[in-house]
Design a protein around this motif. Structure first.
Motif, PDB file in Angstrom:
ATOM      1  N   ILE A 263       0.867  -1.172   0.000  1.00  0.00           N
ATOM      2  CA  ILE A 263       0.000   0.000   0.000  1.00  0.00           C
ATOM      3  C   ILE A 263       0.905   1.224   0.000  1.00  0.00           C
ATOM      4  N   VAL A 264       0.930   1.943  -1.122  1.00  0.00           N
ATOM      5  CA  VAL A 264       1.862   3.060  -1.287  1.00  0.00           C
ATOM      6  C   VAL A 264       1.210   4.403  -1.001  1.00  0.00           C
ATOM      7  N   GLY A 265      -0.102   4.445  -0.861  1.00  0.00           N
ATOM      8  CA  GLY A 265      -0.794   5.695  -0.553  1.00  0.00           C
ATOM      9  C   GLY A 265      -2.164   5.423   0.013  1.00  0.00           C
ATOM     10  N   TRP A 266      -2.629   6.311   0.891  1.00  0.00           N
ATOM     11  CA  TRP A 266      -3.951   6.152   1.482  1.00  0.00           C
ATOM     12  C   TRP A 266      -4.446   7.506   1.961  1.00  0.00           C
ATOM     13  N   SER A 267      -5.736   7.602   2.165  1.00  0.00           N
ATOM     14  CA  SER A 267      -6.348   8.797   2.737  1.00  0.00           C
ATOM     15  C   SER A 267      -7.665   8.389   3.371  1.00  0.00           C
ATOM     16  N   MET A 268      -8.069   9.086   4.441  1.00  0.00           N
ATOM     17  CA  MET A 268      -9.328   8.808   5.139  1.00  0.00           C
ATOM     18  C   MET A 268     -10.100  10.098   5.334  1.00  0.00           C
ATOM     19  N   SER A 269     -11.428   9.989   5.253  1.00  0.00           N
ATOM     20  CA  SER A 269     -12.269  11.181   5.350  1.00  0.00           C
ATOM     21  C   SER A 269     -13.673  10.783   5.777  1.00  0.00           C
ATOM     22  N   GLU A 270     -14.420  11.778   6.285  1.00  0.00           N
ATOM     23  CA  GLU A 270     -15.829  11.557   6.620  1.00  0.00           C
ATOM     24  C   GLU A 270     -16.702  11.583   5.375  1.00  0.00           C
ATOM     25  N   ALA A 271     -16.190  12.136   4.287  1.00  0.00           N
ATOM     26  CA  ALA A 271     -16.960  12.249   3.046  1.00  0.00           C
ATOM     27  C   ALA A 271     -16.332  11.369   1.969  1.00  0.00           C
ATOM     28  N   ILE A 272     -17.196  10.740   1.173  1.00  0.00           N
ATOM     29  CA  ILE A 272     -16.713   9.898   0.072  1.00  0.00           C
ATOM     30  C   ILE A 272     -16.903  10.690  -1.219  1.00  0.00           C
ATOM     31  N   ASP A 273     -15.837  11.423  -1.598  1.00  0.00           N
ATOM     32  CA  ASP A 273     -15.916  12.291  -2.766  1.00  0.00           C
ATOM     33  C   ASP A 273     -14.587  12.266  -3.508  1.00  0.00           C
ATOM     34  N   ALA A 274     -14.478  13.133  -4.519  1.00  0.00           N
ATOM     35  CA  ALA A 274     -13.259  13.157  -5.331  1.00  0.00           C
ATOM     36  C   ALA A 274     -12.048  13.597  -4.526  1.00  0.00           C
ATOM     37  N   SER A 275     -12.242  14.445  -3.519  1.00  0.00           N
ATOM     38  CA  SER A 275     -11.113  14.897  -2.705  1.00  0.00           C
ATOM     39  C   SER A 275     -10.438  13.722  -2.009  1.00  0.00           C
ATOM     40  N   LEU A 276     -11.229  12.731  -1.594  1.00  0.00           N
ATOM     41  CA  LEU A 276     -10.675  11.564  -0.901  1.00  0.00           C
ATOM     42  C   LEU A 276      -9.733  10.779  -1.794  1.00  0.00           C
ATOM     43  N   VAL A 277     -10.162  10.458  -3.020  1.00  0.00           N
ATOM     44  CA  VAL A 277      -9.330   9.640  -3.912  1.00  0.00           C
ATOM     45  C   VAL A 277      -8.149  10.448  -4.446  1.00  0.00           C
ATOM     46  N   CYS A 278      -8.316  11.753  -4.625  1.00  0.00           N
ATOM     47  CA  CYS A 278      -7.205  12.590  -5.072  1.00  0.00           C
ATOM     48  C   CYS A 278      -6.121  12.654  -3.996  1.00  0.00           C
ATOM     49  N   ALA A 279      -6.538  12.762  -2.724  1.00  0.00           N
ATOM     50  CA  ALA A 279      -5.565  12.803  -1.631  1.00  0.00           C
ATOM     51  C   ALA A 279      -4.783  11.504  -1.548  1.00  0.00           C
ATOM     52  N   ALA A 280      -5.451  10.374  -1.748  1.00  0.00           N
ATOM     53  CA  ALA A 280      -4.753   9.087  -1.716  1.00  0.00           C
ATOM     54  C   ALA A 280      -3.751   8.972  -2.866  1.00  0.00           C
ATOM     55  N   LEU A 281      -4.146   9.421  -4.059  1.00  0.00           N
ATOM     56  CA  LEU A 281      -3.236   9.350  -5.205  1.00  0.00           C
ATOM     57  C   LEU A 281      -2.032  10.276  -5.015  1.00  0.00           C
ATOM     58  N   LYS A 282      -2.269  11.481  -4.477  1.00  0.00           N
ATOM     59  CA  LYS A 282      -1.156  12.393  -4.213  1.00  0.00           C
ATOM     60  C   LYS A 282      -0.199  11.803  -3.185  1.00  0.00           C
ATOM     61  N   SER A 283      -0.770  11.186  -2.145  1.00  0.00           N
ATOM     62  CA  SER A 283       0.066  10.578  -1.110  1.00  0.00           C
ATOM     63  C   SER A 283       0.985   9.530  -1.711  1.00  0.00           C
ATOM     64  N   ALA A 284       0.445   8.685  -2.593  1.00  0.00           N
ATOM     65  CA  ALA A 284       1.254   7.642  -3.225  1.00  0.00           C
ATOM     66  C   ALA A 284       2.303   8.243  -4.157  1.00  0.00           C
ATOM     67  N   TRP A 285       1.913   9.230  -4.952  1.00  0.00           N
ATOM     68  CA  TRP A 285       2.833   9.807  -5.934  1.00  0.00           C
ATOM     69  C   TRP A 285       3.966  10.554  -5.245  1.00  0.00           C
ATOM     70  N   TRP A 286       3.662  11.278  -4.166  1.00  0.00           N
ATOM     71  CA  TRP A 286       4.696  12.033  -3.449  1.00  0.00           C
ATOM     72  C   TRP A 286       5.734  11.097  -2.833  1.00  0.00           C
ATOM     73  N   GLN A 287       5.284   9.969  -2.303  1.00  0.00           N
ATOM     74  CA  GLN A 287       6.224   9.063  -1.649  1.00  0.00           C
ATOM     75  C   GLN A 287       7.060   8.266  -2.648  1.00  0.00           C
ATOM     76  N   ARG A 288       6.477   7.900  -3.784  1.00  0.00           N
ATOM     77  CA  ARG A 288       7.160   6.981  -4.699  1.00  0.00           C
ATOM     78  C   ARG A 288       7.849   7.679  -5.876  1.00  0.00           C
ATOM     79  N   LYS A 289       7.335   8.828  -6.311  1.00  0.00           N
ATOM     80  CA  LYS A 289       7.891   9.559  -7.460  1.00  0.00           C
ATOM     81  C   LYS A 289       8.121   8.618  -8.646  1.00  0.00           C
ATOM     82  N   PRO A 290       7.050   8.001  -9.177  1.00  0.00           N
ATOM     83  CA  PRO A 290       7.219   7.027 -10.272  1.00  0.00           C
ATOM     84  C   PRO A 290       7.579   7.709 -11.593  1.00  0.00           C
ATOM     85  N   ASP A 291       8.044   6.916 -12.536  1.00  0.00           N
ATOM     86  CA  ASP A 291       8.323   7.429 -13.878  1.00  0.00           C
ATOM     87  C   ASP A 291       7.025   7.761 -14.599  1.00  0.00           C
TER      88      ASP A 291
END
Length: 393
Positions: A263-291
């Motif tokens: 699990i390379v990225g995750w995010s938790m929220s009270e609301a299930i919206d686009a902000s939740l999935v965007c935060a999880a993707l940013k978390s993964a991208w910031w940590q891994r810096k993929p090609d």
């Protein structure tokens, strides 16, 4: 990861906040070890953070006093009560020793010796169908080398079961013992598990919860169930699940690297919206810096089909892939991860607050699943150990 080197990692504010709460719960050094970040970094975050916790307790029941008989009728009633109490005691012994009744005489003797301070020895021998004299002889007879080895193996199997949070069955326990240098057979481990009444936690049936009935554009299924054979940071999968708490639902979005099932990225929220999935993707991208050209596969839920998520994927030069309608098998690794998380952890506890759930889930993902839990897809290696072996190779 580029040229086999680890990139400089960045962390979301949500990751930092959960790290601070974990440090307040288990200590800064242990939190840093579980999350895989420098202890000084956790200390810096802790100087700006806060955490919370909560206690619990319960009362103990009492006993009803016995009545003194004052007539023949009451004397008969008292005798019947005593017989009923003795019968209940026999039933209690039988219930506790249910598995022992099918074992050898030596195992029955061992069970009697363990419970001799709770019940009379004569009664235990009578209920289990063994002789008291045989039990007394067994007590003074020294144990055999095989019996001592089985006792030691019992303790090791129970310790692995406890350390795995009751999630390991026979194959993983055998693998863990062999990693520790114990060459034991699967059948012998099965007997140790059965003798101690150790079983992995119950698995609940899968329930589909994704609503894909929306007019938003969806991407093609480029992953096409090719879950194996990837190198690190070539293909990710993502999904959302829900966690019940005393304050209401807590929604968890997670991103998994298919190469090592980490699990390379995750995010938790009270609301299930686009902000939740965007935060999880940013978390993964910031940590891994993929090609560039990373493939990210999701279901076709409205959060992943939203304009905000598609714009973020475009900014990060990510290729999007989506499952077919009402087909959870197209995203099977993430579905399997969420099932494991719920069965092995969430269903075993009750979260009073969302903050309590956040802290526990972060500890399970980063401290247990990524770094300790044996994954069958990795040849029974933990994801971090698999990645280290991949880098070394």
């Amino acid at each position: 990861m580029k040229d086999g080197k680890l990139p400089k990692r960045q962390y979301t504010e949500e990751f930092k906040a959960e790290a601070v709460r974990l440090a307040a719960s288990v200590g800064g050094l242990e939190a840093a070890r579980r999350l895989g970040v420098p202890v000084a970094t956790v200390g810096n975050w802790s100087r700006r953070g806060v955490a919370s916790s909560g206690p619990g307790g319960g009362p103990a029941p009492g006993e009803a006093p016995a009545r003194r008989p004052v007539s023949e009728l009451e004397a008969e009633n008292s005798r019947l009560r005593r017989e009923l109490a003795e019968a209940k005691l026999d039933v209690e012994i039988l219930r506790k020793g249910d598995g022992v009744l099918r074992q050898s005489v030596a195992m029955k003797y061992a069970w009697i010796d363990k419970h001799r301070d709770q019940y009379p020895v004569n009664r235990l021998c009578r209920v289990l169908g063994v002789s008291r004299s045989g039990y007394c002889q067994w007590r003074v007879r020294p144990p055999s080398s095989r019996a001592l080895a089985n006792q030691a193996l019992d303790a090791e199997v129970a310790a692995i079961d406890q350390a795995s949070r009751r999630s390991y069955g026979r194959p993983r326990i055998v693998q863990r013992l062999r990693q520790q240098g114990q060459m034991v057979g699967a059948e012998r481990v099965r007997k140790r598990l059965r003798r101690q009444g150790l079983r992995p936690v119950y698995r609940r049936p899968f329930v589909v919860s994704t609503d894909s009935a929306h007019p938003l554009p969806v991407a093609a299924n480029l992953l096409d169930r090719r879950f194996d054979g990837w190198q690190p940071d070539q293909a990710w999968v993502a999904d959302i699940t829900y966690v019940p708490t005393g304050e209401g639902w807590l929604y968890l979005a997670a991103v998994m690297d298919l190469a090592g099932r980490r699990i390379v990225g995750w995010s938790m929220s009270e609301a299930i919206d686009a902000s939740l999935v965007c935060a999880a993707l940013k978390s993964a991208w910031w940590q891994r810096k993929p090609d560039k050209g990373l493939l990210v596969h999701t279901d076709r839920g409205s959060q992943y089909a939203s304009g905000r998520y598609r714009a973020l994927a475009g900014d990060l030069d990510i290729t999007m892939s989506m499952s077919r309608r009402a087909n959870a098998w197209d995203n099977a690794p993430m579905e399997s991860f969420f099932k494991t998380l719920k069965v092995e952890r969430i269903y075993q506890v009750r979260y009073e607050t969302r903050a309590q759930a956040r802290l526990d889930i972060v500890d399970w993902i980063e401290g247990w699943d990524n770094r300790q839990r044996l994954h069958s897809a990795n040849g029974l290696l933990a994801p971090v150990a698999w990645e280290n072996a991949c880098l070394a190779a």
